[in-house]
Design a protein around this motif. Structure first.
Motif, mmCIF file in Angstrom:
data_model
loop_
_atom_site.group_PDB
_atom_site.id
_atom_site.type_symbol
_atom_site.label_atom_id
_atom_site.label_comp_id
_atom_site.label_asym_id
_atom_site.label_seq_id
_atom_site.Cartn_x
_atom_site.Cartn_y
_atom_site.Cartn_z
ATOM 1 N N ASP A 1 39.801 50.249 34.358
ATOM 2 C CA ASP A 1 38.386 50.577 34.141
ATOM 3 C C ASP A 1 37.490 49.568 34.857
ATOM 4 O OD1 ASP A 1 39.022 52.778 32.591
ATOM 5 O OD2 ASP A 1 38.710 51.745 30.676
ATOM 6 N N ARG A 2 37.855 48.293 34.779
ATOM 7 C CA ARG A 2 37.033 47.266 35.423
ATOM 8 C C ARG A 2 37.100 47.397 36.951
ATOM 9 N NH1 ARG A 2 32.489 44.934 35.835
ATOM 10 N NH2 ARG A 2 32.524 42.726 36.455
ATOM 11 N N PHE A 3 38.271 47.713 37.483
ATOM 12 C CA PHE A 3 38.410 47.952 38.923
ATOM 13 C C PHE A 3 37.433 49.037 39.366
ATOM 14 C CE2 PHE A 3 40.075 50.189 42.557
ATOM 15 C CZ PHE A 3 40.638 49.219 43.372
ATOM 16 N N ARG A 4 37.384 50.141 38.630
ATOM 17 C CA ARG A 4 36.513 51.257 39.009
ATOM 18 C C ARG A 4 35.035 50.886 38.869
ATOM 19 N NH1 ARG A 4 41.286 53.834 37.325
ATOM 20 N NH2 ARG A 4 40.848 53.536 35.112
ATOM 21 N N GLU A 5 34.728 49.997 37.917
ATOM 22 C CA GLU A 5 33.340 49.520 37.786
ATOM 23 C C GLU A 5 32.948 48.636 38.971
ATOM 24 O OE1 GLU A 5 33.204 47.412 34.117
ATOM 25 O OE2 GLU A 5 33.354 49.213 32.868
ATOM 26 N N LEU A 6 33.857 47.788 39.406
ATOM 27 C CA LEU A 6 33.576 46.866 40.507
ATOM 28 C C LEU A 6 33.535 47.582 41.861
ATOM 29 C CD1 LEU A 6 36.011 43.979 39.449
ATOM 30 C CD2 LEU A 6 33.508 43.807 39.521
ATOM 31 N N TYR A 7 34.227 48.675 41.945
ATOM 32 C CA TYR A 7 34.466 49.338 43.235
ATOM 33 C C TYR A 7 33.178 49.659 44.009
ATOM 34 C CZ TYR A 7 37.096 52.233 46.540
ATOM 35 O OH TYR A 7 37.669 52.748 47.666
ATOM 36 N N ASP B 1 46.278 35.834 40.560
ATOM 37 C CA ASP B 1 46.238 35.858 42.028
ATOM 38 C C ASP B 1 47.059 37.050 42.504
ATOM 39 O OD1 ASP B 1 45.873 35.227 44.660
ATOM 40 O OD2 ASP B 1 47.339 33.584 44.689
ATOM 41 N N PHE B 2 46.420 38.219 42.583
ATOM 42 C CA PHE B 2 47.128 39.415 43.017
ATOM 43 C C PHE B 2 47.595 39.270 44.469
ATOM 44 C CE2 PHE B 2 44.323 41.717 39.826
ATOM 45 C CZ PHE B 2 45.361 42.099 38.983
ATOM 46 N N PRO B 3 48.808 39.708 44.792
ATOM 47 C CA PRO B 3 49.255 39.720 46.192
ATOM 48 C C PRO B 3 48.637 40.923 46.913
ATOM 49 C CG PRO B 3 50.986 40.599 44.788
ATOM 50 C CD PRO B 3 49.863 40.178 43.873
ATOM 51 N N VAL B 4 47.386 40.782 47.314
ATOM 52 C CA VAL B 4 46.609 41.953 47.733
ATOM 53 C C VAL B 4 47.149 42.605 49.012
ATOM 54 C CG1 VAL B 4 44.516 41.224 46.552
ATOM 55 C CG2 VAL B 4 44.884 40.511 48.916
ATOM 56 N N GLU B 5 47.678 41.789 49.930
ATOM 57 C CA GLU B 5 48.211 42.388 51.164
ATOM 58 C C GLU B 5 49.397 43.291 50.836
ATOM 59 O OE1 GLU B 5 46.795 42.213 54.056
ATOM 60 O OE2 GLU B 5 45.266 40.761 53.457
ATOM 61 N N GLU B 6 50.273 42.797 50.004
ATOM 62 C CA GLU B 6 51.446 43.583 49.591
ATOM 63 C C GLU B 6 51.017 44.832 48.820
ATOM 64 O OE1 GLU B 6 54.621 43.086 45.991
ATOM 65 O OE2 GLU B 6 54.295 41.317 47.242
ATOM 66 N N MET B 7 50.031 44.682 47.948
ATOM 67 C CA MET B 7 49.600 45.798 47.095
ATOM 68 C C MET B 7 48.917 46.904 47.892
ATOM 69 S SD MET B 7 48.203 43.591 43.831
ATOM 70 C CE MET B 7 47.761 44.956 42.741
ATOM 71 N N THR B 8 48.352 46.558 49.038
ATOM 72 C CA THR B 8 47.626 47.556 49.831
ATOM 73 C C THR B 8 48.383 47.965 51.088
ATOM 74 O OG1 THR B 8 46.364 45.784 50.933
ATOM 75 C CG2 THR B 8 45.372 46.799 48.978
ATOM 76 N N LEU C 1 41.500 60.023 55.884
ATOM 77 C CA LEU C 1 40.152 60.134 56.449
ATOM 78 C C LEU C 1 39.467 58.779 56.591
ATOM 79 C CD1 LEU C 1 38.852 63.245 54.475
ATOM 80 C CD2 LEU C 1 39.250 63.160 56.938
ATOM 81 N N ILE C 2 39.739 57.861 55.659
ATOM 82 C CA ILE C 2 39.045 56.574 55.653
ATOM 83 C C ILE C 2 40.045 55.435 55.429
ATOM 84 C CG2 ILE C 2 36.886 57.591 54.825
ATOM 85 C CD1 ILE C 2 37.498 56.521 52.047
ATOM 86 N N ASP C 3 39.695 54.264 55.950
ATOM 87 C CA ASP C 3 40.544 53.079 55.787
ATOM 88 C C ASP C 3 40.037 52.272 54.594
ATOM 89 O OD1 ASP C 3 42.075 50.831 55.912
ATOM 90 O OD2 ASP C 3 41.420 50.205 57.903
ATOM 91 N N THR C 4 40.570 52.601 53.417
ATOM 92 C CA THR C 4 40.087 51.946 52.200
ATOM 93 C C THR C 4 40.737 50.595 51.945
ATOM 94 O OG1 THR C 4 41.599 53.470 51.096
ATOM 95 C CG2 THR C 4 39.268 53.900 50.840
ATOM 96 N N ALA C 5 41.701 50.200 52.764
ATOM 97 C CA ALA C 5 42.408 48.948 52.499
ATOM 98 C C ALA C 5 41.472 47.740 52.387
ATOM 99 C CB ALA C 5 43.482 48.721 53.562
ATOM 100 N N PRO C 6 40.492 47.552 53.302
ATOM 101 C CA PRO C 6 39.628 46.370 53.162
ATOM 102 C C PRO C 6 38.867 46.345 51.844
ATOM 103 C CG PRO C 6 39.323 47.410 55.316
ATOM 104 C CD PRO C 6 40.143 48.353 54.488
ATOM 105 N N GLY C 7 38.326 47.481 51.439
ATOM 106 C CA GLY C 7 37.572 47.536 50.191
ATOM 107 C C GLY C 7 38.430 47.292 48.973
ATOM 108 N N ILE C 8 39.610 47.887 48.951
ATOM 109 C CA ILE C 8 40.500 47.716 47.795
ATOM 110 C C ILE C 8 40.973 46.275 47.699
ATOM 111 C CG2 ILE C 8 42.763 48.372 46.852
ATOM 112 C CD1 ILE C 8 42.170 51.232 47.834
ATOM 113 N N ARG C 9 41.240 45.658 48.843
ATOM 114 C CA ARG C 9 41.634 44.244 48.803
ATOM 115 C C ARG C 9 40.536 43.384 48.191
ATOM 116 N NH1 ARG C 9 44.535 45.339 53.896
ATOM 117 N NH2 ARG C 9 42.649 44.937 55.118
ATOM 118 N N THR C 10 39.281 43.651 48.570
ATOM 119 C CA THR C 10 38.167 42.873 48.023
ATOM 120 C C THR C 10 38.058 43.070 46.515
ATOM 121 O OG1 THR C 10 36.944 43.003 50.096
ATOM 122 C CG2 THR C 10 35.676 42.509 48.118
ATOM 123 N N VAL C 11 38.161 44.314 46.064
ATOM 124 C CA VAL C 11 38.046 44.577 44.628
ATOM 125 C C VAL C 11 39.187 43.902 43.865
ATOM 126 C CG1 VAL C 11 37.940 46.345 42.837
ATOM 127 C CG2 VAL C 11 36.828 46.748 45.031
#
Length: 206
Positions: A71-77, A39-46, A18-28
């Motif tokens: 837990d911190r990811f969900r707080e930042l989200y 330094d998370f490999p965010v492109e690969e992870m998403t 329903l939604i393209d969450t990739a941009p938001g998850i990459r930012t978080v």
């Protein structure tokens, strides 16, 4: 004596369906990585969103650090991943197609439910039931409980959930899984995106 058919209920996955969450998850992930000095490999992870966050973090963090990082990811989200996340093409129309048939819309997602609710409210998606933090075959319980006859997702594990529930599996190609992967998993229909869903629904149950 004839019995009225059961009312239509359709389940939808959220992320990349329903939604393209990739941009938001990459930012978080970038913000979380900066806090943790990683330094998370965010492109690969998403690249193929769907698996639970713990599995996404597992290759990059010690096992003992994952619960706190999650837990911190969900707080930042909420601060970093709501405003930047758009609807995918056809999302409103897909839900409207269910509504036109007096149907019920159920969102069953692996996402933390409070954050999923923020997306639904921000984008104005008209949903009757939200079930969060369920994955793969674990989605079947909610689908059965709500009386769904179809589940729409983008990942092979969404197919797994639909088949475990004994409902029609409809897959869209807006996530990271290919047509071949989805068909091999046993999906009943593959659509380019949700713009094709109203036409599919026309024939559902005939």
């Amino acid at each position: 004596m004839t019995h009225d058919p059961a009312p239509l209920t359709v389940g939808f996955d959220l992320d990349m369906t329903l939604i393209d969450t990739a941009p938001g998850i990459r930012t978080v992930l970038r913000v979380l990585g900066a806090e943790l000095g990683i330094d998370f490999p965010v492109e690969e992870m998403t690249a193929a969103l769907g698996p639970p966050l713990d599995l996404m973090l597992e290759p990059h963090l010690p096992a003992a650090a994952i619960p706190a990082a999650g837990d911190r990811f969900r707080e930042l989200y909420p601060s970093h991943a709501i405003d930047s996340v758009p609807l995918l093409p056809g999302a409103f129309e897909a839900i409207a197609a269910v509504r036109e048939r007096a149907g019920k819309v159920v969102v069953v997602t692996g996402k933390y439910a409070p954050n999923a609710r923020l997306h639904l409210d921000h984008l104005g998606l008209d949903v009757d039931v939200l079930e969060g933090w369920v994955w793969g075959a674990g989605k079947a319980d909610a689908l059965r409980r709500e009386g769904a006859s179809a589940y729409v997702g983008d990942h092979v594990h969404d197919v797994e959930g639909a088949l475990a529930a004994g409902v029609a599996s409809v897959s869209v190609l807006t996530g990271g899984c290919s047509r071949e992967e989805l068909l091999a998993a046993g999906t009943h229909a593959v659509l380019d995106d949700l713009r094709a869903f109203p036409s599919w629904l026309e024939g559902h149950g005939r």
